[in-house]
Scaffold this active site. Structure first.
Site, short mmCIF file in Angstrom:
data_model
loop_
_atom_site.label_atom_id
_atom_site.label_comp_id
_atom_site.label_asym_id
_atom_site.label_seq_id
_atom_site.Cartn_x
_atom_site.Cartn_y
_atom_site.Cartn_z
N ASN A 61 29.56 54.37 80.43
CA ASN A 61 28.45 54.03 81.32
C ASN A 61 27.17 53.98 80.50
O ASN A 61 27.17 53.47 79.38
CB ASN A 61 28.38 55.02 82.48
CG ASN A 61 27.68 54.44 83.70
OD1 ASN A 61 27.92 53.29 84.08
ND2 ASN A 61 26.80 55.21 84.32
N ASP A 94 36.77 56.20 89.94
CA ASP A 94 36.75 56.74 91.30
C ASP A 94 35.61 57.75 91.52
O ASP A 94 35.51 58.36 92.57
CB ASP A 94 38.10 57.37 91.66
CG ASP A 94 38.46 58.55 90.75
OD1 ASP A 94 37.64 58.97 89.91
OD2 ASP A 94 39.60 59.04 90.87
N GLU A 107 22.66 46.18 84.45
CA GLU A 107 22.37 47.52 83.89
C GLU A 107 21.74 47.40 82.50
O GLU A 107 21.68 46.33 81.90
CB GLU A 107 23.65 48.35 83.78
CG GLU A 107 23.87 49.34 84.92
CD GLU A 107 22.95 50.55 84.86
OE1 GLU A 107 22.05 50.59 83.97
OE2 GLU A 107 23.10 51.45 85.69
N ASP A 166 19.20 56.75 88.80
CA ASP A 166 20.16 56.02 87.97
C ASP A 166 19.65 56.00 86.53
O ASP A 166 19.61 57.03 85.87
CB ASP A 166 20.37 54.62 88.56
CG ASP A 166 21.63 53.93 88.08
OD1 ASP A 166 22.02 54.14 86.92
OD2 ASP A 166 22.23 53.15 88.85
#
Length: 284
Positions: free
Chosen positions: A99, A117, A17, A195
């Site tokens: 993130n 999750d 990433e 993304d």
């Protein structure tokens, strides 16, 4: 048009990433979130380094005074030029991690979070200034991902992956405030999920497609005008780098793929893809 994508670093990153060009150091930063690793690559010399963090790391950016800022599981951390670590903001939330993140034109860090999750609405997007002050901008996102700004700083692009949208906000460069959220484009069913993203010097938005085996470029009006195929399905993020900011670096992942294609998890590059913007370092 035919695109000649090359392998910049053959790797087996679980969740590669966050490619970011560190102009001051002349190197590319990228990471493997699930293996808690920060990678660097000098594309001229080929020199590479790896630093392991103590917890999952969702983003890494250069700092104005040298060193790095990290969007970690439990908050925002700083690494100085000697390699020493300290917390800028330590605020752990059980079941949640940092993130993707991006640095705004004013040097603030826009850091996203998500739940492990992927529970709907369990993530956030926050703006963190150089002194560590933080403001939650969005408090109901699911998988906070790509963020970037137009060349004049008046538009901000943002992706909450499960929505399949690339959204655009009006952005006030003087205050850092955003408003007027609206869709720029939607990725159709069967083409993967948006993304990470980067915005080039022409104001076009390049978007990596998770489970889409491609990077797409959208014009400022939302028109799809380029599709770059990749030899792996899970394409995670992209950024311009190299001394002239003309090469598009692309991260990929192998997590959840069985068997994984040979190049899954590698760092890819499309030489001469266009012209990127010179992005600011974090002001902290």
């Amino acid at each position: 048009m035919t695109y000649e994508v090359e392998v910049a670093v053959r790797a087996e990153a679980e969740l590669g990433e966050g490619p970011t060009w560190d102009a001051a150091a002349g190197r590319l930063l990228w990471l493997d979130i699930l293996r808690s690793r920060v990678h660097t690559l000098d594309p001229v010399s080929g020199h590479r380094t790896v630093r392991t963090t103590e917890q999952h790391v969702g983003a890494v950016k250069p700092r104005a005074g040298g060193g790095l800022v990290l969007n970690l599981r439990d908050g925002i951390g700083l690494v100085d030029t000697a390699g020493d670590f300290r917390w800028l903001r330590h605020e752990p939330v059980p079941g949640r991690r940092g993130n993707d993140a991006a640095v705004a034109p004013d040097g603030s860090l826009w850091a996203g979070t998500m739940r492990y999750d992927e529970a709907t609405g369990g993530g956030t997007l926050s703006r963190i200034t150089g002194d560590g002050a933080a403001e939650v901008v969005l408090d109901d996102v699911t998988v906070s991902n790509g963020t970037g700004w137009s060349p004049d700083g008046r538009l901000m692009y943002y992706i909450d992956t499960p929505t399949r949208r690339i959204d655009v906000f009006d952005h006030d460069p003087a205050t850092g405030r955003v408003s007027g959220r609206r869709p720029l484009a939607t990725v159709e069913d069967g083409a993967g999920y948006p993304d990470g993203l980067t915005v080039d010097a022409d104001g076009c938005v390049w978007v990596a497609l998770w489970d889409g085996a491609a990077v797409r470029r959208y014009t400022p009006s939302g028109e799809l005008d380029r599709v770059v195929p990749l030899p792996v399905p899970r394409v995670t993020a992209c950024a311009f780098g190299g001394p002239e900011l003309t090469d598009l670096y692309i991260t990929t992942a192998r997590v959840g793929l069985s068997p994984a294609p040979p190049l899954a998890g590698s760092l890819m590059v499309l030489p001469g893809a266009g012209k990127g913007q010179a992005l600011p370092p974090f002001a902290g």
